[in-house]
Design a protein around this motif. Structure first.
Motif, short mmCIF file in Angstrom:
data_model
loop_
_atom_site.label_atom_id
_atom_site.label_comp_id
_atom_site.label_asym_id
_atom_site.label_seq_id
_atom_site.Cartn_x
_atom_site.Cartn_y
_atom_site.Cartn_z
N SER A 174 -21.78 -1.18 21.13
CA SER A 174 -21.41 0.22 21.36
C SER A 174 -19.97 0.38 21.81
O SER A 174 -19.30 1.35 21.45
CB SER A 174 -22.35 0.84 22.40
OG SER A 174 -22.25 0.16 23.64
N ASP A 175 -19.46 -0.57 22.59
CA ASP A 175 -18.08 -0.48 23.08
C ASP A 175 -17.13 -1.41 22.34
O ASP A 175 -15.99 -1.62 22.76
CB ASP A 175 -18.03 -0.78 24.58
CG ASP A 175 -18.57 -2.17 24.91
OD1 ASP A 175 -19.01 -2.88 23.97
OD2 ASP A 175 -18.54 -2.56 26.10
N VAL A 176 -17.59 -1.98 21.22
CA VAL A 176 -16.80 -2.89 20.39
C VAL A 176 -16.29 -4.09 21.20
O VAL A 176 -15.26 -4.67 20.87
CB VAL A 176 -15.61 -2.15 19.71
CG1 VAL A 176 -15.17 -2.90 18.46
CG2 VAL A 176 -15.99 -0.74 19.30
N SER A 177 -17.00 -4.44 22.27
CA SER A 177 -16.62 -5.62 23.03
C SER A 177 -16.94 -6.90 22.27
O SER A 177 -16.40 -7.96 22.56
CB SER A 177 -17.33 -5.63 24.39
OG SER A 177 -18.74 -5.62 24.21
N ALA A 178 -17.83 -6.79 21.31
CA ALA A 178 -18.15 -7.91 20.42
C ALA A 178 -18.63 -7.33 19.10
O ALA A 178 -19.14 -6.20 19.05
CB ALA A 178 -19.21 -8.82 21.02
N ILE A 179 -18.45 -8.10 18.04
CA ILE A 179 -18.83 -7.65 16.70
C ILE A 179 -19.64 -8.77 16.05
O ILE A 179 -19.14 -9.87 15.84
CB ILE A 179 -17.59 -7.34 15.85
CG1 ILE A 179 -16.75 -6.25 16.52
CG2 ILE A 179 -18.00 -6.91 14.44
CD1 ILE A 179 -15.36 -6.10 15.93
N TYR A 180 -20.93 -8.49 15.77
CA TYR A 180 -21.76 -9.48 15.10
C TYR A 180 -21.36 -9.54 13.63
O TYR A 180 -21.38 -8.52 12.92
CB TYR A 180 -23.24 -9.10 15.22
CG TYR A 180 -23.75 -9.09 16.63
CD1 TYR A 180 -23.70 -10.23 17.43
CD2 TYR A 180 -24.29 -7.93 17.18
CE1 TYR A 180 -24.17 -10.22 18.73
CE2 TYR A 180 -24.76 -7.91 18.49
CZ TYR A 180 -24.70 -9.06 19.25
OH TYR A 180 -25.16 -9.05 20.55
N THR A 181 -21.01 -10.73 13.18
CA THR A 181 -20.46 -10.88 11.84
C THR A 181 -21.20 -11.96 11.06
O THR A 181 -21.48 -13.03 11.58
CB THR A 181 -18.96 -11.24 11.92
OG1 THR A 181 -18.30 -10.28 12.76
CG2 THR A 181 -18.32 -11.23 10.55
N SER A 182 -21.52 -11.65 9.81
CA SER A 182 -22.23 -12.59 8.94
C SER A 182 -21.54 -12.64 7.58
O SER A 182 -21.04 -11.62 7.09
CB SER A 182 -23.69 -12.15 8.77
OG SER A 182 -24.34 -12.95 7.80
N ILE A 183 -21.52 -13.82 6.98
CA ILE A 183 -20.96 -13.96 5.63
C ILE A 183 -22.03 -14.42 4.64
O ILE A 183 -21.72 -14.71 3.49
CB ILE A 183 -19.78 -14.95 5.62
CG1 ILE A 183 -20.22 -16.32 6.12
CG2 ILE A 183 -18.62 -14.41 6.44
CD1 ILE A 183 -19.14 -17.39 5.99
#
Length: 248
Positions: free
Chosen positions: A119-128
């Motif tokens: 919600s606060d963009v403190s982390a971004i879950y990323t998958s490739i």
């Protein structure tokens, strides 16, 4: 039926006592005792002892397309979050608890590349790999975007772009994972000419969204969603009381 159960209890009890005192045949004593016991069972409050089992609400809070979505399980739009791809049979637990929604505009036409912010963009879950595995990336050192600080978050051409309200543009690496764990900043690139040895050029603006995009443009959630009461497997006594109409 309640009155009938009460009468059965009283009559059965009285008859049993009378027959016991006057020493009637044992068979008649048993019949009167049976009436008494059935009446007691019909009036028993035992079915109120067990508490109903209620599970938290589950709702789709974001759709990438007709097959892929984020499922949130919990009250007041906070709880467990899952990425699900029904077509490819992918089910990934993003957060076991306390996950809440990113509330700013968010469009995600990319397929195998996934970028899902907190919600606060403190982390971004990323998958490739289409959501089969994720890792967390962050904004660069010294950069922070709190709640409501990002007017647009688009994931286009297997790359995530975040536009801050201050005009700052961030972009994930393309191809992902070749250099570092942070988003690239347009400002840092202009000031430093290169970012941590990365020579990738960040565009002046976010690339356009494909015209055939069918996903949502924002995460959404019903804050007042109610839990679901599970079907109860009634005991024999409860079934008996329901048949008589004396269940509470």
């Amino acid at each position: 039926m309640m009155m009938l159960a009460i009468l059965s209890t009283l009559i059965g009890g009285v008859l049993f006592i009378i027959m016991l005192i006057k020493q009637y045949r044992e068979r008649w004593q048993m019949v009167s005792y049976l009436f008494f016991i059935l009446g007691i069972l019909a009036l028993s409050p035992v079915n109120n002892i067990r508490k109903p089992i209620i599970v938290p609400p589950s709702q789709i809070v974001y759709r990438f397309d007709e097959n892929r979505y984020i499922l949130l399980t919990g009250y007041r739009c906070e709880g467990q979050a899952y990425f699900i791809d029904d077509k490819e049979q992918v089910y990934y637990l993003l957060a076991a608890h306390s996950w809440d929604l990113y509330t700013e505009p968010y469009r995600h036409p990319a397929k195998n590349y996934l970028s899902i912010p907190l919600s606060d963009v403190s982390a971004i879950y990323t998958s490739i790999d289409g959501g089969r595995s994720f890792r967390s990336i962050h904004l660069g050192v010294g950069h922070y975007l709190g709640n409501h600080d990002s007017p647009q978050y688009d994931v286009v051409n297997d790359q995530a772009f975040i536009l801050g309200k201050d005009g700052q543009l961030y972009a994930s690496e393309a191809p992902f994972g070749t250099k570092g764990w942070s988003m690239l900043s347009k400002k840092d690139q202009l000031e430093q000419k290169a970012i941590l040895g990365r020579s990738q050029i960040i565009p002046e603006s976010i690339p356009p969204i494909p015209s055939d995009y069918t996903g949502w443009d924002k995460m959404r959630c019903d804050y007042n969603a109610k839990g679901t009461k599970l079907p109860d497997n009634h005991t024999v006594l409860e079934v008996y009381q329901h048949l008589l109409g004396t269940a509470k």
